[in-house]
Every structure is written in C-alpha cells, then in structure tokens.
Design a protein around this motif. Structure first.
Motif, PDB file in Angstrom:
ATOM      1  N   PHE A 146      -2.521 -24.846  47.801  1.00 45.64           N
ATOM      2  CA  PHE A 146      -1.755 -24.015  46.871  1.00 45.64           C
ATOM      3  C   PHE A 146      -1.186 -24.871  45.738  1.00 45.64           C
ATOM      4  O   PHE A 146      -1.271 -24.504  44.559  1.00 45.64           O
ATOM      5  CB  PHE A 146      -0.618 -23.314  47.614  1.00 45.64           C
ATOM      6  CG  PHE A 146       0.130 -22.314  46.778  1.00 45.64           C
ATOM      7  CD1 PHE A 146      -0.376 -21.030  46.592  1.00 45.64           C
ATOM      8  CD2 PHE A 146       1.326 -22.651  46.161  1.00 45.64           C
ATOM      9  CE1 PHE A 146       0.309 -20.099  45.810  1.00 45.64           C
ATOM     10  CE2 PHE A 146       2.019 -21.744  45.390  1.00 45.64           C
ATOM     11  CZ  PHE A 146       1.509 -20.460  45.211  1.00 45.64           C
ATOM     12  N   ARG A 147      -0.640 -26.026  46.083  1.00 45.31           N
ATOM     13  CA  ARG A 147      -0.077 -26.934  45.077  1.00 45.31           C
ATOM     14  C   ARG A 147      -1.172 -27.482  44.157  1.00 45.31           C
ATOM     15  O   ARG A 147      -1.046 -27.426  42.928  1.00 45.31           O
ATOM     16  CB  ARG A 147       0.642 -28.095  45.784  1.00 45.31           C
ATOM     17  CG  ARG A 147       1.239 -29.121  44.834  1.00 45.31           C
ATOM     18  CD  ARG A 147       2.004 -30.187  45.597  1.00 45.31           C
ATOM     19  NE  ARG A 147       1.170 -30.972  46.501  1.00 45.31           N
ATOM     20  CZ  ARG A 147       1.202 -30.878  47.822  1.00 45.31           C
ATOM     21  NH1 ARG A 147       1.979 -29.997  48.424  1.00 45.31           N
ATOM     22  NH2 ARG A 147       0.422 -31.652  48.558  1.00 45.31           N
ATOM     23  N   LEU A 148      -2.233 -27.996  44.723  1.00 41.97           N
ATOM     24  CA  LEU A 148      -3.320 -28.568  43.933  1.00 41.97           C
ATOM     25  C   LEU A 148      -3.978 -27.517  43.052  1.00 41.97           C
ATOM     26  O   LEU A 148      -4.255 -27.765  41.866  1.00 41.97           O
ATOM     27  CB  LEU A 148      -4.356 -29.205  44.860  1.00 41.97           C
ATOM     28  CG  LEU A 148      -5.641 -29.724  44.204  1.00 41.97           C
ATOM     29  CD1 LEU A 148      -5.332 -30.811  43.184  1.00 41.97           C
ATOM     30  CD2 LEU A 148      -6.611 -30.237  45.275  1.00 41.97           C
ATOM     31  N   GLY A 149      -4.221 -26.339  43.622  1.00 45.10           N
ATOM     32  CA  GLY A 149      -4.877 -25.286  42.860  1.00 45.10           C
ATOM     33  C   GLY A 149      -4.096 -24.892  41.624  1.00 45.10           C
ATOM     34  O   GLY A 149      -4.665 -24.699  40.546  1.00 45.10           O
ATOM     35  N   ASN A 150      -2.777 -24.805  41.765  1.00 41.26           N
ATOM     36  CA  ASN A 150      -1.931 -24.393  40.650  1.00 41.26           C
ATOM     37  C   ASN A 150      -1.652 -25.527  39.674  1.00 41.26           C
ATOM     38  O   ASN A 150      -1.582 -25.307  38.466  1.00 41.26           O
ATOM     39  CB  ASN A 150      -0.616 -23.810  41.177  1.00 41.26           C
ATOM     40  CG  ASN A 150      -0.768 -22.361  41.581  1.00 41.26           C
ATOM     41  OD1 ASN A 150      -0.916 -21.481  40.748  1.00 41.26           O
ATOM     42  ND2 ASN A 150      -0.754 -22.105  42.887  1.00 41.26           N
ATOM     43  N   ARG A 151      -1.492 -26.732  40.162  1.00 37.85           N
ATOM     44  CA  ARG A 151      -1.249 -27.866  39.264  1.00 37.85           C
ATOM     45  C   ARG A 151      -2.456 -28.162  38.382  1.00 37.85           C
ATOM     46  O   ARG A 151      -2.328 -28.381  37.184  1.00 37.85           O
ATOM     47  CB  ARG A 151      -0.945 -29.127  40.081  1.00 37.85           C
ATOM     48  CG  ARG A 151       0.495 -29.331  40.470  1.00 37.85           C
ATOM     49  CD  ARG A 151       0.605 -30.643  41.229  1.00 37.85           C
ATOM     50  NE  ARG A 151       1.989 -30.934  41.593  1.00 37.85           N
ATOM     51  CZ  ARG A 151       2.336 -31.956  42.373  1.00 37.85           C
ATOM     52  NH1 ARG A 151       1.397 -32.754  42.867  1.00 37.85           N
ATOM     53  NH2 ARG A 151       3.612 -32.163  42.652  1.00 37.85           N
ATOM     54  N   SER A 152      -3.593 -28.185  39.009  1.00 37.52           N
ATOM     55  CA  SER A 152      -4.798 -28.666  38.331  1.00 37.52           C
ATOM     56  C   SER A 152      -5.515 -27.611  37.512  1.00 37.52           C
ATOM     57  O   SER A 152      -6.187 -27.918  36.531  1.00 37.52           O
ATOM     58  CB  SER A 152      -5.775 -29.211  39.370  1.00 37.52           C
ATOM     59  OG  SER A 152      -6.208 -28.150  40.220  1.00 37.52           O
ATOM     60  N   GLY A 153      -5.394 -26.343  37.940  1.00 41.68           N
ATOM     61  CA  GLY A 153      -6.187 -25.285  37.322  1.00 41.68           C
ATOM     62  C   GLY A 153      -7.459 -24.992  38.098  1.00 41.68           C
ATOM     63  O   GLY A 153      -8.258 -24.144  37.698  1.00 41.68           O
ATOM     64  N   ILE A 154      -7.649 -25.669  39.241  1.00 42.05           N
ATOM     65  CA  ILE A 154      -8.823 -25.397  40.072  1.00 42.05           C
ATOM     66  C   ILE A 154      -8.770 -23.972  40.612  1.00 42.05           C
ATOM     67  O   ILE A 154      -9.775 -23.258  40.615  1.00 42.05           O
ATOM     68  CB  ILE A 154      -8.919 -26.398  41.244  1.00 42.05           C
ATOM     69  CG1 ILE A 154      -9.230 -27.804  40.724  1.00 42.05           C
ATOM     70  CG2 ILE A 154      -9.995 -25.967  42.243  1.00 42.05           C
ATOM     71  CD1 ILE A 154      -9.202 -28.872  41.813  1.00 42.05           C
ATOM     72  N   VAL A 160      -0.934 -17.228  48.259  1.00 41.99           N
ATOM     73  CA  VAL A 160      -2.076 -17.875  48.899  1.00 41.99           C
ATOM     74  C   VAL A 160      -3.346 -17.025  48.830  1.00 41.99           C
ATOM     75  O   VAL A 160      -4.457 -17.564  48.726  1.00 41.99           O
ATOM     76  CB  VAL A 160      -1.764 -18.238  50.364  1.00 41.99           C
ATOM     77  CG1 VAL A 160      -0.692 -19.297  50.437  1.00 41.99           C
ATOM     78  CG2 VAL A 160      -1.355 -17.020  51.176  1.00 41.99           C
ATOM     79  N   VAL A 161      -3.200 -15.718  48.873  1.00 47.27           N
ATOM     80  CA  VAL A 161      -4.379 -14.849  48.784  1.00 47.27           C
ATOM     81  C   VAL A 161      -5.007 -14.946  47.393  1.00 47.27           C
ATOM     82  O   VAL A 161      -6.235 -14.993  47.256  1.00 47.27           O
ATOM     83  CB  VAL A 161      -4.016 -13.387  49.111  1.00 47.27           C
ATOM     84  CG1 VAL A 161      -5.226 -12.477  48.898  1.00 47.27           C
ATOM     85  CG2 VAL A 161      -3.535 -13.269  50.563  1.00 47.27           C
ATOM     86  N   ALA A 162      -4.166 -15.020  46.358  1.00 47.92           N
ATOM     87  CA  ALA A 162      -4.682 -15.155  44.997  1.00 47.92           C
ATOM     88  C   ALA A 162      -5.395 -16.490  44.815  1.00 47.92           C
ATOM     89  O   ALA A 162      -6.439 -16.567  44.157  1.00 47.92           O
ATOM     90  CB  ALA A 162      -3.544 -15.019  43.992  1.00 47.92           C
ATOM     91  N   VAL A 163      -4.846 -17.547  45.413  1.00 48.74           N
ATOM     92  CA  VAL A 163      -5.492 -18.859  45.333  1.00 48.74           C
ATOM     93  C   VAL A 163      -6.811 -18.848  46.100  1.00 48.74           C
ATOM     94  O   VAL A 163      -7.825 -19.384  45.638  1.00 48.74           O
ATOM     95  CB  VAL A 163      -4.554 -19.966  45.861  1.00 48.74           C
ATOM     96  CG1 VAL A 163      -5.295 -21.297  46.002  1.00 48.74           C
ATOM     97  CG2 VAL A 163      -3.348 -20.124  44.928  1.00 48.74           C
ATOM     98  N   GLU A 164      -6.800 -18.231  47.264  1.00 47.53           N
ATOM     99  CA  GLU A 164      -8.028 -18.098  48.057  1.00 47.53           C
ATOM    100  C   GLU A 164      -9.108 -17.387  47.251  1.00 47.53           C
ATOM    101  O   GLU A 164     -10.263 -17.833  47.200  1.00 47.53           O
ATOM    102  CB  GLU A 164      -7.744 -17.321  49.336  1.00 47.53           C
ATOM    103  CG  GLU A 164      -8.949 -17.110  50.229  1.00 47.53           C
ATOM    104  CD  GLU A 164      -8.632 -16.244  51.441  1.00 47.53           C
ATOM    105  OE1 GLU A 164      -9.538 -15.513  51.897  1.00 47.53           O
ATOM    106  OE2 GLU A 164      -7.484 -16.294  51.932  1.00 47.53           O
ATOM    107  N   ARG A 165      -8.725 -16.299  46.608  1.00 47.35           N
ATOM    108  CA  ARG A 165      -9.688 -15.541  45.797  1.00 47.35           C
ATOM    109  C   ARG A 165     -10.182 -16.363  44.602  1.00 47.35           C
ATOM    110  O   ARG A 165     -11.365 -16.313  44.247  1.00 47.35           O
ATOM    111  CB  ARG A 165      -9.035 -14.245  45.315  1.00 47.35           C
ATOM    112  CG  ARG A 165      -9.929 -13.361  44.452  1.00 47.35           C
ATOM    113  CD  ARG A 165     -11.183 -12.917  45.183  1.00 47.35           C
ATOM    114  NE  ARG A 165     -10.890 -12.196  46.392  1.00 47.35           N
ATOM    115  CZ  ARG A 165     -10.610 -10.890  46.443  1.00 47.35           C
ATOM    116  NH1 ARG A 165     -10.594 -10.173  45.333  1.00 47.35           N
ATOM    117  NH2 ARG A 165     -10.379 -10.298  47.593  1.00 47.35           N
ATOM    118  N   ALA A 166      -9.286 -17.141  43.998  1.00 45.57           N
ATOM    119  CA  ALA A 166      -9.679 -17.970  42.850  1.00 45.57           C
ATOM    120  C   ALA A 166     -10.700 -19.022  43.259  1.00 45.57           C
ATOM    121  O   ALA A 166     -11.643 -19.325  42.506  1.00 45.57           O
ATOM    122  CB  ALA A 166      -8.448 -18.633  42.233  1.00 45.57           C
TER     123      ALA A 166
END
Length: 214
Positions: A146-154, A160-166
């Motif tokens: 969650f942290r890496l996905g949001n910091r980096s733009g990955i 968490v569901v939104a990050v999973e979907r991304a």
C-alpha cells in the motif's frame, strides 16, 4: 497520492524487479496449503520472522487440520504465545480447522470466497494462499505494498482494494504472478515507512515519491 505510472514505466520497473530476483519467495515457512493458511493468518500484526519461530515446532506436530484439532486450543496457544493477539488467533485457527474437516474433507479450498469464509482469513490471506500455493496471480496488498504503490505511482489507491485493482489493471500480465512479492520485499527492505532507502532503490529514477532520501 502519486498518479498512476504509464505502461512503459511500469514495464521498466517490473523488468528491473525481475532482473534483480527472477523468482521471489514469500518469507513465511510452510509445508502445505494448510500450514500456509495458518501461517498467514498468524502473521497479522506480527513479523514473518516471529511467526516462523513460533511455527517451527508447531508444524512438525500439527500440519493438517485434523492434527491441529487434536492439539487443541490450549496446546496451540503454547506454541504461538509469543505472537501478538495469540489467544484470538488460536481460537480462529481451531475454528478454521473444524470447518476444513467438516465442510472440505480436510482440504484447503482454492476459491477466494471459500477461503474468505474461514475464521481469521481475510482477502489478503486468501490472495496470498491463491498466489503462493496455486500459482494464481492474486495480489495480496499489505502495508508495504500500500505504501509503495501510493508513493511510487505503481498502484495508487485510497484503500487496499483500490491498490489491488490498480496492480491487476496496470502491471503487465507477464509480471502479475510475482508482482506482489516484488512489491512486498521492496517495501519491506527498501521503501520503508520512516526512512526509505532511496539511495539503494533500483527504481529511484522512475518513482514519483517527492521526498526521496539519500
């Protein structure tokens, strides 16, 4: 929250992850699908190292739901009392083991819905088991991802569901199998919460994090 990175950048990031470690592995010790489910359930709000220490002897004597039921809740507690929330976790493991015996013939089901229906098993745990045991490209999002996905733009997302979907929508399909493992390990050891090791980061030039450290 960073903006979603474009396809070309995403492909370069995961190519670098793959070149650095082609076959990343989860760090929770297990011997079968059942012990994997138990280990992941025990790892909530605990370290993998702490769980591995507690389960080393446990899985020698209780590596099936039937054996876990024979051990019983109090016997289980003796093995896992060094882990946070051990009493509640012990109750859930025993309940889960009973359901596996009564409803699934002692086998761990391989559908997300069935897994999530087990006590102590949430979406993240279900996705870990689907990915690690059945090689299904499920994306288990923990605090590191969650942290890496949001910091980096990955994989930016508000939950968490939104990050999973991304991750599912934007990581090229040939990297999907290992995507969450690469991200967990990178978040755990490099893109840390308080002092990210940006100087040692292999995707530093591609990351959108504005407060990069030396």
């Amino acid at each position: 929250m960073a903006k979603q990175l474009d396809y070309t950048t995403m492909r370069e990031i995961f190519t670098r992850f793959q070149d650095a470690e082609a076959e990343p592995k989860g760090e929770l010790n297990h011997v079968n699908a059942y012990t994997l489910v138990v280990a992941v359930a025990l790892s909530a709000q605990a370290t993998d190292a702490g769980v591995n220490k507690a389960t080393a002897k446990l899985f020698e004597i209780a590596d099936t739901p039937e054996k876990m039921l024979e051990l019983g809740e109090e016997g289980l507690i003796e093995h896992i009392k060094t882990i946070g929330l051990f009493r509640n976790k012990a109750k859930n493991v025993i309940k889960m083991s009973r359901i596996l015996v009564d409803q699934y013939g002692g086998e761990v089901p391989n559908s997300r819905a069935a897994l999530e229906g087990l006590p102590g098993v949430g979406r993240k745990t279900a996705n870990v088991v689907l990915n690690m045991w059945w090689r299904y490209p499920a994306q288990a999002v923990d605090t590191h991802i969650f942290r890496l996905g949001n910091r980096s733009g990955i994989a930016p997302g508000k939950d968490v569901v939104a990050v999973e979907r991304a991750i599912e929508d934007n990581v090229p399909v040939d990297f999907q199998q290992h995507a969450h493992h690469w991200m967990i390990l990178h978040g755990r050891y490099i893109c840390q919460a308080r002092k990210p090791k940006c100087g040692a980061c292999l995707i530093r030039d591609l990351c959108q994090f504005e407060d990069k450290q030396l």
